[in-house]
Design a protein around this motif. Structure first.
Motif, mmCIF file in Angstrom:
data_model
loop_
_atom_site.group_PDB
_atom_site.id
_atom_site.type_symbol
_atom_site.label_atom_id
_atom_site.label_comp_id
_atom_site.label_asym_id
_atom_site.label_seq_id
_atom_site.Cartn_x
_atom_site.Cartn_y
_atom_site.Cartn_z
ATOM 1 N N SER A 182 -6.194 8.153 -3.204
ATOM 2 C CA SER A 182 -6.179 6.698 -3.279
ATOM 3 C C SER A 182 -4.741 6.206 -3.300
ATOM 4 O O SER A 182 -3.846 6.882 -3.808
ATOM 5 N N SER A 183 -4.514 5.030 -2.748
ATOM 6 C CA SER A 183 -3.185 4.443 -2.812
ATOM 7 C C SER A 183 -2.829 4.121 -4.251
ATOM 8 O O SER A 183 -3.713 3.970 -5.108
ATOM 9 N N VAL A 184 -1.550 4.029 -4.534
ATOM 10 C CA VAL A 184 -1.088 3.704 -5.880
ATOM 11 C C VAL A 184 -1.693 2.384 -6.341
ATOM 12 O O VAL A 184 -2.066 2.218 -7.505
ATOM 13 N N GLU A 185 -1.827 1.452 -5.415
ATOM 14 C CA GLU A 185 -2.332 0.116 -5.742
ATOM 15 C C GLU A 185 -3.861 0.058 -5.782
ATOM 16 O O GLU A 185 -4.432 -0.956 -6.204
ATOM 17 N N GLY A 186 -4.536 1.110 -5.307
ATOM 18 C CA GLY A 186 -5.993 1.140 -5.318
ATOM 19 C C GLY A 186 -6.648 0.342 -4.216
ATOM 20 O O GLY A 186 -7.859 0.092 -4.265
ATOM 21 N N ASN A 187 -5.884 -0.045 -3.186
ATOM 22 C CA ASN A 187 -6.437 -0.891 -2.131
ATOM 23 C C ASN A 187 -6.742 -0.150 -0.836
ATOM 24 O O ASN A 187 -7.155 -0.753 0.149
ATOM 25 N N ASN A 188 -6.554 1.187 -0.824
ATOM 26 C CA ASN A 188 -6.817 1.974 0.382
ATOM 27 C C ASN A 188 -6.833 3.449 -0.032
ATOM 28 O O ASN A 188 -6.603 3.795 -1.192
ATOM 29 N N SER A 189 -7.085 4.317 0.925
ATOM 30 C CA SER A 189 -7.032 5.752 0.668
ATOM 31 C C SER A 189 -6.705 6.483 1.961
ATOM 32 O O SER A 189 -6.822 5.914 3.052
ATOM 33 N N VAL A 190 -6.272 7.753 1.816
ATOM 34 C CA VAL A 190 -6.043 8.592 2.989
ATOM 35 C C VAL A 190 -6.825 9.886 2.832
ATOM 36 O O VAL A 190 -6.997 10.396 1.723
ATOM 37 N N ASN A 191 -7.300 10.395 3.955
ATOM 38 C CA ASN A 191 -7.924 11.703 3.997
ATOM 39 C C ASN A 191 -6.905 12.730 4.458
ATOM 40 O O ASN A 191 -6.116 12.477 5.362
ATOM 41 N N TYR A 192 -6.910 13.897 3.814
ATOM 42 C CA TYR A 192 -6.059 15.016 4.207
ATOM 43 C C TYR A 192 -6.829 15.806 5.272
ATOM 44 O O TYR A 192 -7.856 16.422 4.962
ATOM 45 N N VAL A 193 -6.333 15.812 6.502
ATOM 46 C CA VAL A 193 -7.043 16.429 7.617
ATOM 47 C C VAL A 193 -6.354 17.724 8.023
ATOM 48 O O VAL A 193 -5.162 17.732 8.336
ATOM 49 N N ASN A 194 -7.093 18.821 7.974
ATOM 50 C CA ASN A 194 -6.580 20.138 8.382
ATOM 51 C C ASN A 194 -5.332 20.540 7.581
ATOM 52 O O ASN A 194 -4.357 21.050 8.127
ATOM 53 N N ILE A 195 -5.374 20.283 6.281
ATOM 54 C CA ILE A 195 -4.251 20.636 5.405
ATOM 55 C C ILE A 195 -4.748 21.655 4.378
ATOM 56 O O ILE A 195 -5.445 21.295 3.424
ATOM 57 N N PRO A 196 -4.438 22.924 4.530
ATOM 58 C CA PRO A 196 -4.925 23.954 3.601
ATOM 59 C C PRO A 196 -4.184 23.924 2.268
ATOM 60 O O PRO A 196 -3.108 23.325 2.146
ATOM 61 N N GLN A 197 -4.761 24.572 1.269
ATOM 62 C CA GLN A 197 -4.123 24.639 -0.043
ATOM 63 C C GLN A 197 -2.767 25.335 0.023
ATOM 64 O O GLN A 197 -1.852 25.011 -0.742
ATOM 65 N N THR B 96 0.860 -1.177 0.000
ATOM 66 C CA THR B 96 0.000 0.000 0.000
ATOM 67 C C THR B 96 0.899 1.231 0.000
ATOM 68 O O THR B 96 1.695 1.420 0.919
ATOM 69 N N THR B 97 0.778 2.082 -1.034
ATOM 70 C CA THR B 97 1.661 3.230 -1.195
ATOM 71 C C THR B 97 0.851 4.509 -1.353
ATOM 72 O O THR B 97 -0.061 4.571 -2.178
ATOM 73 N N PHE B 98 1.205 5.520 -0.571
ATOM 74 C CA PHE B 98 0.604 6.846 -0.690
ATOM 75 C C PHE B 98 1.690 7.844 -1.060
ATOM 76 O O PHE B 98 2.667 8.000 -0.326
ATOM 77 N N LYS B 99 1.531 8.530 -2.186
ATOM 78 C CA LYS B 99 2.537 9.518 -2.607
ATOM 79 C C LYS B 99 2.441 10.800 -1.780
ATOM 80 O O LYS B 99 3.405 11.528 -1.616
ATOM 81 N N LEU B 100 1.222 11.111 -1.280
ATOM 82 C CA LEU B 100 0.986 12.310 -0.459
ATOM 83 C C LEU B 100 1.403 13.560 -1.232
ATOM 84 O O LEU B 100 2.195 14.377 -0.758
ATOM 85 N N ASP B 101 0.807 13.717 -2.402
ATOM 86 C CA ASP B 101 1.206 14.781 -3.322
ATOM 87 C C ASP B 101 0.024 15.504 -3.964
ATOM 88 O O ASP B 101 0.154 16.085 -5.044
ATOM 89 N N GLN B 102 -1.126 15.501 -3.300
ATOM 90 C CA GLN B 102 -2.307 16.096 -3.908
ATOM 91 C C GLN B 102 -2.254 17.622 -3.882
ATOM 92 O O GLN B 102 -2.013 18.237 -2.838
ATOM 93 N N ALA B 103 -2.485 18.236 -5.048
ATOM 94 C CA ALA B 103 -2.439 19.697 -5.151
ATOM 95 C C ALA B 103 -3.692 20.348 -4.584
ATOM 96 O O ALA B 103 -3.620 21.421 -3.969
ATOM 97 N N THR B 104 -4.847 19.719 -4.773
ATOM 98 C CA THR B 104 -6.104 20.317 -4.312
ATOM 99 C C THR B 104 -7.004 19.331 -3.573
ATOM 100 O O THR B 104 -7.746 19.730 -2.682
ATOM 101 N N ALA B 105 -6.973 18.059 -3.951
ATOM 102 C CA ALA B 105 -7.892 17.082 -3.374
ATOM 103 C C ALA B 105 -7.566 16.813 -1.907
ATOM 104 O O ALA B 105 -6.419 16.923 -1.473
ATOM 105 N N ASN B 106 -8.587 16.458 -1.151
ATOM 106 C CA ASN B 106 -8.409 16.125 0.256
ATOM 107 C C ASN B 106 -8.541 14.631 0.526
ATOM 108 O O ASN B 106 -8.603 14.200 1.679
#
Length: 259
Positions: A219-234, A206-216
């Motif tokens: 999805s993991s690279v493998e598509g088997n999990n996801s993470v929510n960005y909590v209290n992270i402003p643009q 399970t791999t998360f790049k943690l590189d979202q420009a706008t989304a909160n």
């Protein structure tokens, strides 16, 4: 159109290109119109400057977590390791306050953190390691934690930095940059968090790049999990471009990749 791995192998890149460090190539990912080049290609070689000039600029977003805002990432489904595992994370910080890199989603005893003296520490069930390599220097470091049998090992930038023995399972990871006790939030950048469950017949990655420009949500690279960005402003998300071993954003801020 993407060029597949077999085509790249036939080009003979390995024959005339040098070795590319693993911590560099895994940042590259999809490179525009040429398509996605596999990890295997980069493992087999290539000077970064040559590939960058040939295929285009290498860039990605880095997200800076703010402990004042309680910024962190929360997995949709915590990962439970029933036996052997590997956890690998890249991070950059200048803070000498105690802060969590990854931890369980419950108040239990599984976590990796930066100590008040700048080294990495961890606890996996009943085993604990206190590292000796100072990492609170602003560079982009890579830590890997492995559990094989009852032995837990900590590696910092490929260097063994401590071992411990644990007889208790399972181990759980559910938070990145935070702790379930709502304290010790991380200060700085965390990227490319990769977790490998080796307890079954085949590895589950399970791999998360943690590189979202706008989304909160990511999805993991493998598509088997996801993470929510909590209290992270643009405003905490900046685009960086790689030149050699230095990432630079539009404001001239730099992050050096540790050797």
């Amino acid at each position: 159109m993407a060029i597949n791995e077999e085509v790249y192998k036939n080009l003979g890149l390995k024959g005339f290109l040098g070795a590319l460090p693993e911590r560099i190539y895994k940042h590259l990912g999809s490179l525009g119109h040429v398509g996605t080049i596999s990890d295997r290609l980069f493992k087999e070689g290539g000077y970064l400057s040559y590939i960058t000039n040939l295929l285009g600029v290498v860039s990605r977003y880095f997200v800076t977590l703010d402990p004042v805002l309680n910024s962190h990432y929360e997995m949709a489904a915590p990962i439970t390791f029933a036996g052997d595992f590997e956890a690998e994370v890249e991070f950059s910080t200048t803070s000498f306050a105690v802060h969590i890199i990854v931890s369980t989603s419950e108040i239990t005893q599984d976590y990796i953190f930066v100590r008040s003296t700048g080294e990495v520490g961890l606890r996996v069930s009943d085993g604990a390691i206190t590292g000796t390599i100072v990492v609170a220097d602003g560079k982009l470091h890579t830590i890997k934690v492995t559990k094989v049998g009852t032995t837990v090992s900590l590696f910092v930038d490929g260097i063994l930095d401590g071992t411990a023995t644990t007889t208790t399972t399972p181990t759980e990871i559910g938070l990145i940059g935070g702790w379930s006790a709502n304290s010790l939030y991380y200060s700085g950048i965390i990227a490319n968090a990769k977790f490998t469950d080796q307890s079954g017949a085949s590895d589950v990655v399970t791999t998360f790049k943690l590189d979202q420009a706008t989304a909160n949500t990511e999805s993991s690279v493998e598509g088997n999990n996801s993470v929510n960005y909590v209290n992270i402003p643009q405003s905490a998300r900046d685009l960086y471009t790689l030149d050699g071993n230095i990432w630079t954003d539009a404001a001239g801020n730099t992050i050096e990749v540790a050797p």
